[in-house]
Design a protein around this motif. Structure first.
Motif, PDB file in Angstrom:
ATOM      1  N   MET A   1       0.817  -1.220   0.000  1.00  0.00           N
ATOM      2  CA  MET A   1       0.000   0.000   0.000  1.00  0.00           C
ATOM      3  C   MET A   1       0.849   1.268   0.000  1.00  0.00           C
ATOM      4  N   LEU A   2       2.129   1.144   0.327  1.00  0.00           N
ATOM      5  CA  LEU A   2       2.978   2.322   0.426  1.00  0.00           C
ATOM      6  C   LEU A   2       3.109   3.042  -0.912  1.00  0.00           C
ATOM      7  N   PHE A   3       3.375   2.276  -1.994  1.00  0.00           N
ATOM      8  CA  PHE A   3       3.598   2.900  -3.302  1.00  0.00           C
ATOM      9  C   PHE A   3       2.353   3.607  -3.826  1.00  0.00           C
ATOM     10  N   PRO A   4       1.179   2.929  -3.894  1.00  0.00           N
ATOM     11  CA  PRO A   4       0.004   3.654  -4.410  1.00  0.00           C
ATOM     12  C   PRO A   4      -0.385   4.850  -3.547  1.00  0.00           C
ATOM     13  N   THR A   5      -0.213   4.731  -2.233  1.00  0.00           N
ATOM     14  CA  THR A   5      -0.542   5.858  -1.351  1.00  0.00           C
ATOM     15  C   THR A   5       0.347   7.053  -1.641  1.00  0.00           C
ATOM     16  N   SER A   6       1.652   6.801  -1.781  1.00  0.00           N
ATOM     17  CA  SER A   6       2.579   7.905  -2.036  1.00  0.00           C
ATOM     18  C   SER A   6       2.320   8.537  -3.397  1.00  0.00           C
ATOM     19  N   VAL A   7       1.952   7.735  -4.393  1.00  0.00           N
ATOM     20  CA  VAL A   7       1.643   8.290  -5.718  1.00  0.00           C
ATOM     21  C   VAL A   7       0.409   9.183  -5.641  1.00  0.00           C
ATOM     22  N   ILE A   8      -0.645   8.698  -5.010  1.00  0.00           N
ATOM     23  CA  ILE A   8      -1.890   9.470  -4.920  1.00  0.00           C
ATOM     24  C   ILE A   8      -1.665  10.769  -4.156  1.00  0.00           C
ATOM     25  N   VAL A   9      -0.989  10.664  -3.012  1.00  0.00           N
ATOM     26  CA  VAL A   9      -0.736  11.855  -2.202  1.00  0.00           C
ATOM     27  C   VAL A   9       0.165  12.830  -2.951  1.00  0.00           C
ATOM     28  N   GLY A  10       1.183  12.304  -3.649  1.00  0.00           N
ATOM     29  CA  GLY A  10       2.072  13.163  -4.420  1.00  0.00           C
ATOM     30  C   GLY A  10       1.345  13.899  -5.534  1.00  0.00           C
ATOM     31  N   VAL A  11       0.455  13.201  -6.219  1.00  0.00           N
ATOM     32  CA  VAL A  11      -0.325  13.834  -7.296  1.00  0.00           C
ATOM     33  C   VAL A  11      -1.231  14.927  -6.720  1.00  0.00           C
ATOM     34  N   LEU A  12      -1.855  14.640  -5.583  1.00  0.00           N
ATOM     35  CA  LEU A  12      -2.727  15.644  -4.966  1.00  0.00           C
ATOM     36  C   LEU A  12      -1.944  16.892  -4.586  1.00  0.00           C
ATOM     37  N   VAL A 128      -1.915  19.383   3.010  1.00  0.00           N
ATOM     38  CA  VAL A 128      -2.669  20.636   2.875  1.00  0.00           C
ATOM     39  C   VAL A 128      -1.718  21.823   2.774  1.00  0.00           C
ATOM     40  N   ALA A 129      -0.672  21.815   3.601  1.00  0.00           N
ATOM     41  CA  ALA A 129       0.274  22.930   3.605  1.00  0.00           C
ATOM     42  C   ALA A 129       1.021  23.031   2.273  1.00  0.00           C
ATOM     43  N   ILE A 130       1.446  21.900   1.720  1.00  0.00           N
ATOM     44  CA  ILE A 130       2.166  21.913   0.449  1.00  0.00           C
ATOM     45  C   ILE A 130       1.252  22.355  -0.690  1.00  0.00           C
ATOM     46  N   PHE A 131       0.017  21.872  -0.696  1.00  0.00           N
ATOM     47  CA  PHE A 131      -0.941  22.301  -1.723  1.00  0.00           C
ATOM     48  C   PHE A 131      -1.125  23.815  -1.657  1.00  0.00           C
ATOM     49  N   ALA A 132      -1.295  24.338  -0.436  1.00  0.00           N
ATOM     50  CA  ALA A 132      -1.489  25.778  -0.260  1.00  0.00           C
ATOM     51  C   ALA A 132      -0.267  26.570  -0.696  1.00  0.00           C
ATOM     52  N   SER A 133       0.909  25.980  -0.584  1.00  0.00           N
ATOM     53  CA  SER A 133       2.145  26.641  -0.991  1.00  0.00           C
ATOM     54  C   SER A 133       2.338  26.592  -2.505  1.00  0.00           C
ATOM     55  N   ASN A 134       2.031  25.451  -3.114  1.00  0.00           N
ATOM     56  CA  ASN A 134       2.259  25.272  -4.548  1.00  0.00           C
ATOM     57  C   ASN A 134       1.376  26.170  -5.407  1.00  0.00           C
TER      58      ASN A 134
END
Length: 232
Positions: A1-12, A128-134
């Protein structure tokens, strides 16, 4: 589950770069709006790096591993930022993209590390913080690139490329750190936190104040409050 979770979170997290670049390719935002958004993201990142990165690092590795990692991350960022400043003297689009990538790598790597930590940390606050920064960074950067003979589609495409690189940073951070023992993982988390803290002090906060004046203090406090509530 680590790989798909990191991909999804990274894309978000990185999707904000594409959204911001699309907006900036067609619209010039008022300076005070960009400044408020940058300040808001600064407050959000302060909460995230304190509780999701450094506190966890301190509890896992103690003051020496956590403190050493924090200072090393700040020092590496400062050195890399000086190099980017030399490239930016030409005001090239490459320099803008390189600067955002430099800011984003420690943040997104840290996000991957928090995912690998599983039960030890909650990555929602940092996401949330990274999204708000990007979002404001890409919005402002895309607007600047319009004056440098880049087409709208070139601007969006280049920022999408940066988004892909930063998504990869999340995945790599989660996979590489998954097998680390506690003290090394503490140093890595603290290193990422130090780099993020240095980026806020050296680039994000000064830019926000220059464009928005004293009112950015309220936006910073609002960002801090939101992510503190998420952490709590």
């Amino acid at each position: 589950m680590l790989f798909p979770t990191s991909v999804i979170v990274g894309v978000l997290a990185s999707s904000a770069l594409v959204i911001g670049s699309f907006l900036g390719a067609f619209w010039t935002p008022p300076d005070d709006i960009v400044a408020a958004a940058l300040a808001f993201s600064s407050g959000a990142l302060i909460t995230a790096l304190t509780f999701d990165l450094f506190q966890e690092a301190f509890e896992m590795g103690g003051p020496w591993w956590a403190g050493g990692g924090l200072m090393a991350g700040a020092a590496v960022f400062v050195g890399a930022d000086e190099l980017i400043d030399r490239l930016a003297s030409s005001q090239s689009g490459f320099a803008l993209l390189a600067g955002v990538t430099l800011d984003g790598v420690p943040e997104n790597t840290a996000l991957g590390v928090t995912i690998a930590g599983g039960g030890h940390v909650h990555y929602l606050t940092l996401l949330v913080a990274i999204f708000a920064s990007n979002l404001p960074e890409s919005l402002n950067g895309a607007t600047d690139m319009r004056g440098q003979d880049y087409s709208k589609y070139e601007i969006i495409g280049l920022w999408a490329l940066v988004a892909g690189l930063l998504t990869a940073a999340v995945v790599i951070g989660s996979i590489v750190s998954a097998g680390f023992e506690d003290r090394l993982l503490a140093a890595v988390r603290a290193f990422a936190g130090g780099a993020v803290l240095a980026s806020l002090a050296a680039t994000v906060m000064p830019e926000a104040f220059d464009e928005g004046g004293p009112l950015v203090a309220l936006a910073t406090a609002a960002g801090f409050l939101l992510t503190f509530v998420l952490t709590a």
